[in-house]
Enzyme design. Sequence first.
Site, PDB file in Angstrom:
ATOM      1  N   CYS A   1      86.423  -8.734 -38.684  1.00  0.00           N
ATOM      2  CA  CYS A   1      86.996  -9.914 -38.022  1.00  0.00           C
ATOM      3  C   CYS A   1      86.592 -11.214 -38.716  1.00  0.00           C
ATOM      4  O   CYS A   1      87.111 -12.280 -38.373  1.00  0.00           O
ATOM      5  CB  CYS A   1      86.583  -9.943 -36.557  1.00  0.00           C
ATOM      6  SG  CYS A   1      87.140  -8.473 -35.670  1.00  0.00           S
TER       7      CYS A   1
ATOM      8  N   ASN B   1      92.374  -9.317 -29.389  1.00  0.00           N
ATOM      9  CA  ASN B   1      91.621  -9.479 -30.641  1.00  0.00           C
ATOM     10  C   ASN B   1      92.369  -8.757 -31.766  1.00  0.00           C
ATOM     11  O   ASN B   1      92.400  -7.540 -31.803  1.00  0.00           O
ATOM     12  CB  ASN B   1      90.216  -8.894 -30.431  1.00  0.00           C
ATOM     13  CG  ASN B   1      89.352  -8.941 -31.675  1.00  0.00           C
ATOM     14  OD1 ASN B   1      89.843  -9.152 -32.790  1.00  0.00           O
ATOM     15  ND2 ASN B   1      88.067  -8.727 -31.495  1.00  0.00           N
TER      16      ASN B   1
ATOM     17  N   HIS C   1      87.656 -17.055 -34.222  1.00  0.00           N
ATOM     18  CA  HIS C   1      88.198 -15.699 -34.110  1.00  0.00           C
ATOM     19  C   HIS C   1      88.428 -15.406 -32.634  1.00  0.00           C
ATOM     20  O   HIS C   1      87.543 -15.609 -31.800  1.00  0.00           O
ATOM     21  CB  HIS C   1      87.219 -14.716 -34.739  1.00  0.00           C
ATOM     22  CG  HIS C   1      87.515 -13.297 -34.386  1.00  0.00           C
ATOM     23  ND1 HIS C   1      88.765 -12.748 -34.544  1.00  0.00           N
ATOM     24  CD2 HIS C   1      86.730 -12.320 -33.870  1.00  0.00           C
ATOM     25  CE1 HIS C   1      88.739 -11.493 -34.139  1.00  0.00           C
ATOM     26  NE2 HIS C   1      87.520 -11.212 -33.723  1.00  0.00           N
TER      27      HIS C   1
HETATM   28  N1  COA Z   1      87.114  -2.406 -16.659  1.00  0.00           N
HETATM   29  C1  COA Z   1      86.305  -2.399 -15.601  1.00  0.00           C
HETATM   30  N2  COA Z   1      84.970  -2.295 -15.709  1.00  0.00           N
HETATM   31  C2  COA Z   1      84.448  -2.244 -16.955  1.00  0.00           C
HETATM   32  C3  COA Z   1      85.250  -2.256 -18.112  1.00  0.00           C
HETATM   33  C4  COA Z   1      86.637  -2.336 -17.915  1.00  0.00           C
HETATM   34  N3  COA Z   1      87.498  -2.369 -18.960  1.00  0.00           N
HETATM   35  N4  COA Z   1      84.459  -2.172 -19.194  1.00  0.00           N
HETATM   36  C5  COA Z   1      83.194  -2.104 -18.731  1.00  0.00           C
HETATM   37  N5  COA Z   1      83.178  -2.143 -17.382  1.00  0.00           N
HETATM   38  C6  COA Z   1      82.049  -2.100 -16.479  1.00  0.00           C
HETATM   39  C7  COA Z   1      80.808  -1.539 -17.118  1.00  0.00           C
HETATM   40  O1  COA Z   1      80.797  -0.135 -17.074  1.00  0.00           O
HETATM   41  C8  COA Z   1      79.725  -2.152 -16.279  1.00  0.00           C
HETATM   42  O2  COA Z   1      79.588  -1.422 -15.099  1.00  0.00           O
HETATM   43  P1  COA Z   1      78.137  -1.129 -14.492  1.00  0.00           P
HETATM   44  O3  COA Z   1      77.567  -2.475 -14.185  1.00  0.00           O
HETATM   45  O4  COA Z   1      78.460  -0.307 -13.290  1.00  0.00           O
HETATM   46  O5  COA Z   1      77.402  -0.399 -15.569  1.00  0.00           O
HETATM   47  C9  COA Z   1      80.283  -3.519 -15.911  1.00  0.00           C
HETATM   48  O6  COA Z   1      81.697  -3.416 -16.102  1.00  0.00           O
HETATM   49  C10 COA Z   1      79.742  -4.638 -16.770  1.00  0.00           C
HETATM   50  O7  COA Z   1      79.809  -4.214 -18.135  1.00  0.00           O
HETATM   51  P2  COA Z   1      79.367  -5.120 -19.300  1.00  0.00           P
HETATM   52  O8  COA Z   1      79.434  -4.343 -20.570  1.00  0.00           O
HETATM   53  O9  COA Z   1      78.076  -5.804 -18.925  1.00  0.00           O
HETATM   54  O10 COA Z   1      80.531  -6.203 -19.255  1.00  0.00           O
HETATM   55  P3  COA Z   1      80.604  -7.526 -20.044  1.00  0.00           P
HETATM   56  O11 COA Z   1      80.687  -8.658 -19.108  1.00  0.00           O
HETATM   57  O12 COA Z   1      79.592  -7.574 -21.151  1.00  0.00           O
HETATM   58  O13 COA Z   1      82.038  -7.372 -20.718  1.00  0.00           O
HETATM   59  C11 COA Z   1      82.982  -6.922 -22.862  1.00  0.00           C
HETATM   60  C12 COA Z   1      82.289  -6.334 -21.644  1.00  0.00           C
HETATM   61  C13 COA Z   1      83.291  -5.800 -23.853  1.00  0.00           C
HETATM   62  C14 COA Z   1      84.283  -7.573 -22.395  1.00  0.00           C
HETATM   63  C15 COA Z   1      82.052  -7.985 -23.475  1.00  0.00           C
HETATM   64  O14 COA Z   1      80.770  -7.437 -23.653  1.00  0.00           O
HETATM   65  C16 COA Z   1      82.537  -8.500 -24.789  1.00  0.00           C
HETATM   66  O15 COA Z   1      83.600  -9.084 -24.897  1.00  0.00           O
HETATM   67  N6  COA Z   1      81.723  -8.331 -25.865  1.00  0.00           N
HETATM   68  C17 COA Z   1      82.103  -8.784 -27.182  1.00  0.00           C
HETATM   69  C18 COA Z   1      83.036  -7.798 -27.775  1.00  0.00           C
HETATM   70  C19 COA Z   1      83.785  -8.325 -28.937  1.00  0.00           C
HETATM   71  O16 COA Z   1      84.254  -9.438 -28.951  1.00  0.00           O
HETATM   72  N7  COA Z   1      83.948  -7.490 -29.955  1.00  0.00           N
HETATM   73  C20 COA Z   1      84.689  -7.774 -31.111  1.00  0.00           C
HETATM   74  C21 COA Z   1      83.962  -8.747 -31.951  1.00  0.00           C
HETATM   75  S1  COA Z   1      84.879  -9.019 -33.402  1.00  0.00           S
END
Ligand code: COA
Length: 333
Positions: free
Chosen positions: A117, A288, A258
Amino acid sequence: MLNQVGAGVVITGTGSATPEMTLNNHHLERMVETSDEWITARTGIQERRLADAQGSLSSIATLAAQGAIAMAGIAATDLDLIILATSTPDDLFGTAGQIQHHLGASQAVAFDMTAACSGFVFGMVTAAQFIRTGAYKNVLLIGADILSRWVDWSDRGTCILFGDGAGAVVMQAGESDRFLGFELRSDGTQNSALQLAYRAQAKEIVNGVNVAQGNFQPIAMNGKEVYRFAVQKVPEVVEKALFRANLSAEQIDWLLLHQANQRILDAVAQRLNIPTEKVLSNLARYGNTSAASIPLALDEAVRQKKIHPGDIIAAAGFGAGLTWGAAIFRWGR
Ligand code: COA
């Protein structure tokens, strides 16, 4: 005017293309345990475009390139260099050559480069070096990815995030210098946070000789780690690039990050003290799109006449590697 190092760099054309097929959050509700509300609140994404089985990276990349070449007012045969930033080539040997052929850019040397990315920002800096040294005058840089080929569509932690697309810019040698500063970084110690890795399987081809014949595994990500990394490192790298450009954050007209997650965009802008109205975002409609996200958002804003000639843009990419980087430039001649 030539600057002290060499030729000035100007960014004169943008283009973009996305596949027609749309996958919205309600479709995802039928695929994995998730909801439109959760995805919208945690990421800002509402829908994304996906390439179908007939779609190819070279076809969307060629369309994006044609838009950028037309806007720059040059012919494909004027191009000296084509750089394709991608992690999802049609051909692991490189896809830039096919694009050169489709465009009829017979004089251009063409190659792929991979920095996930961050690929578009790394590509801008690479293109600028060839122009600065006087080696090439007209460079086409494309950022394009079809990550849907490599997403694990049963993993709700990743499949909600990604979409497909292509964006391109033409960068040329110019009298003024509009490529103002940059900073690029890598940290391989965190490589496992985000991977699309090859897994080998030993195959004995003759007694005692084992080769590795495996496959690439779907995208695997530690979302929390990547989130933390982006929010901490991206503001730092933007500040460093601004310092090199001898500019302060208030002087930026547009922050072009990004497009990974709206919460990351908001947090980075807040840390840099840049108001929301200066932050470009189209992630609700595309998700993304990896190397494509920055030139796709740039092209939309240029064509909507949001961005004006002379505007100062701070672009920053971040992602797998881990890699991150920023480039500060003025749009237009
Ligand atoms: N729908 C519903 N619940 C979801 C889910 C989804 N799609 N994905 C994860 N969850 C749940 C998890 O299992 C977790 O449940 P738990 O508390 O019972 O364990 C809860 O939601 C919170 O998960 P968490 O991973 O803490 O969520 P978050 O707020 O960190 O959001 C992302 C997850 C992936 C959206 C976030 O971490 C993110 O955007 N990270 C950066 C990723 C990125 O940009 N990558 C590319 C970079 S180039």
